[in-house]
Scaffold this motif. Structure first.
Motif, PDB file in Angstrom:
ATOM      1  N   THR A  30     -14.651  -1.812  12.723  1.00  0.00           N
ATOM      2  CA  THR A  30     -14.878  -2.063  11.298  1.00  0.00           C
ATOM      3  C   THR A  30     -13.786  -1.472  10.409  1.00  0.00           C
ATOM      4  O   THR A  30     -13.891  -1.534   9.186  1.00  0.00           O
ATOM      5  N   ALA A  31     -12.752  -0.909  10.998  1.00  0.00           N
ATOM      6  CA  ALA A  31     -11.622  -0.386  10.221  1.00  0.00           C
ATOM      7  C   ALA A  31     -10.669  -1.536   9.897  1.00  0.00           C
ATOM      8  O   ALA A  31     -10.634  -2.551  10.596  1.00  0.00           O
ATOM      9  N   VAL A  32      -9.872  -1.362   8.828  1.00  0.00           N
ATOM     10  CA  VAL A  32      -8.906  -2.371   8.417  1.00  0.00           C
ATOM     11  C   VAL A  32      -7.539  -1.718   8.278  1.00  0.00           C
ATOM     12  O   VAL A  32      -7.391  -0.707   7.579  1.00  0.00           O
ATOM     13  N   LEU A  33      -6.528  -2.296   8.928  1.00  0.00           N
ATOM     14  CA  LEU A  33      -5.133  -1.887   8.778  1.00  0.00           C
ATOM     15  C   LEU A  33      -4.388  -3.097   8.259  1.00  0.00           C
ATOM     16  O   LEU A  33      -4.434  -4.177   8.873  1.00  0.00           O
ATOM     17  N   CYS A  34      -3.719  -2.939   7.116  1.00  0.00           N
ATOM     18  CA  CYS A  34      -3.087  -4.080   6.456  1.00  0.00           C
ATOM     19  C   CYS A  34      -1.630  -3.770   6.133  1.00  0.00           C
ATOM     20  O   CYS A  34      -1.342  -2.795   5.439  1.00  0.00           O
ATOM     21  N   GLY A  35      -0.723  -4.602   6.623  1.00  0.00           N
ATOM     22  CA  GLY A  35       0.690  -4.473   6.296  1.00  0.00           C
ATOM     23  C   GLY A  35       1.415  -3.438   7.127  1.00  0.00           C
ATOM     24  O   GLY A  35       1.126  -3.242   8.309  1.00  0.00           O
ATOM     25  N   ALA A  36       2.373  -2.744   6.498  1.00  0.00           N
ATOM     26  CA  ALA A  36       3.279  -1.810   7.176  1.00  0.00           C
ATOM     27  C   ALA A  36       2.591  -0.475   7.447  1.00  0.00           C
ATOM     28  O   ALA A  36       2.929   0.553   6.883  1.00  0.00           O
ATOM     29  N   VAL A  37       1.599  -0.508   8.322  1.00  0.00           N
ATOM     30  CA  VAL A  37       0.865   0.688   8.732  1.00  0.00           C
ATOM     31  C   VAL A  37       1.315   1.032  10.145  1.00  0.00           C
ATOM     32  O   VAL A  37       1.302   0.174  11.024  1.00  0.00           O
ATOM     33  N   VAL A  38       1.723   2.276  10.352  1.00  0.00           N
ATOM     34  CA  VAL A  38       2.203   2.717  11.664  1.00  0.00           C
ATOM     35  C   VAL A  38       1.351   3.902  12.103  1.00  0.00           C
ATOM     36  O   VAL A  38       1.328   4.937  11.428  1.00  0.00           O
ATOM     37  N   LEU A  39       0.656   3.745  13.220  1.00  0.00           N
ATOM     38  CA  LEU A  39      -0.168   4.824  13.746  1.00  0.00           C
ATOM     39  C   LEU A  39       0.608   5.614  14.792  1.00  0.00           C
ATOM     40  O   LEU A  39       1.363   5.036  15.575  1.00  0.00           O
ATOM     41  N   GLY A  40       0.379   6.928  14.822  1.00  0.00           N
ATOM     42  CA  GLY A  40       0.981   7.791  15.822  1.00  0.00           C
ATOM     43  C   GLY A  40       0.188   7.766  17.114  1.00  0.00           C
ATOM     44  O   GLY A  40      -0.945   7.280  17.173  1.00  0.00           O
ATOM     45  N   GLU A  41       0.791   8.312  18.155  1.00  0.00           N
ATOM     46  CA  GLU A  41       0.134   8.393  19.459  1.00  0.00           C
ATOM     47  C   GLU A  41      -1.184   9.159  19.344  1.00  0.00           C
ATOM     48  O   GLU A  41      -1.267  10.160  18.637  1.00  0.00           O
ATOM     49  N   ARG A  42      -2.198   8.649  20.009  1.00  0.00           N
ATOM     50  CA  ARG A  42      -3.524   9.281  20.104  1.00  0.00           C
ATOM     51  C   ARG A  42      -4.239   9.431  18.758  1.00  0.00           C
ATOM     52  O   ARG A  42      -5.205  10.161  18.645  1.00  0.00           O
ATOM     53  N   SER A  43      -3.754   8.759  17.731  1.00  0.00           N
ATOM     54  CA  SER A  43      -4.451   8.823  16.440  1.00  0.00           C
ATOM     55  C   SER A  43      -5.724   7.979  16.512  1.00  0.00           C
ATOM     56  O   SER A  43      -5.887   7.146  17.405  1.00  0.00           O
ATOM     57  N   ARG A  44      -6.621   8.232  15.559  1.00  0.00           N
ATOM     58  CA  ARG A  44      -7.905   7.521  15.520  1.00  0.00           C
ATOM     59  C   ARG A  44      -8.200   7.116  14.080  1.00  0.00           C
ATOM     60  O   ARG A  44      -8.059   7.934  13.166  1.00  0.00           O
ATOM     61  N   VAL A  45      -8.614   5.874  13.910  1.00  0.00           N
ATOM     62  CA  VAL A  45      -9.032   5.372  12.601  1.00  0.00           C
ATOM     63  C   VAL A  45     -10.493   4.951  12.769  1.00  0.00           C
ATOM     64  O   VAL A  45     -10.790   4.008  13.509  1.00  0.00           O
ATOM     65  N   LEU A  46     -11.385   5.667  12.104  1.00  0.00           N
ATOM     66  CA  LEU A  46     -12.813   5.498  12.348  1.00  0.00           C
ATOM     67  C   LEU A  46     -13.446   4.428  11.450  1.00  0.00           C
ATOM     68  O   LEU A  46     -12.787   3.855  10.582  1.00  0.00           O
TER      69      LEU A  46
END
Length: 75
Positions: free
Chosen positions: A21-37
């Motif tokens: 149910t999370a939303v990532l839109c556009g130039a979003v860069v996640l790091g290793e082992r990160s979590r978006v709840l």
């Protein structure tokens, strides 16, 4: 949900977790082992959002990347 915006797609490494149910839109860069709840929204409107390694973005958080708020590189 991963959404392309202005020709940029989110970058999510295999070690990261993005809740359904999370939303990532556009130039979003996640790091290793990160979590978006659940319910979190990370949107790069005209800038960029970078989440570091091992960072947790909690439920229902809203993070916006704006070019005007980017760190100055000329210092």
């Amino acid at each position: 949900m991963l959404i392309e915006h202005r020709g940029r797609r989110p970058v999510v490494p295999e070690s990261a977790y993005v809740a359904p149910t999370a939303v990532l839109c556009g130039a979003v860069v996640l790091g290793e082992r990160s979590r978006v709840l659940h319910g979190a929204v990370l949107t790069a409107e005209d800038g960029e959002v970078r989440v570091g390694a091992d960072v947790v973005v909690m439920e229902n958080a809203l993070v916006r990347g704006r070019y005007a708020h980017a760190p100055r590189r000329d210092r």
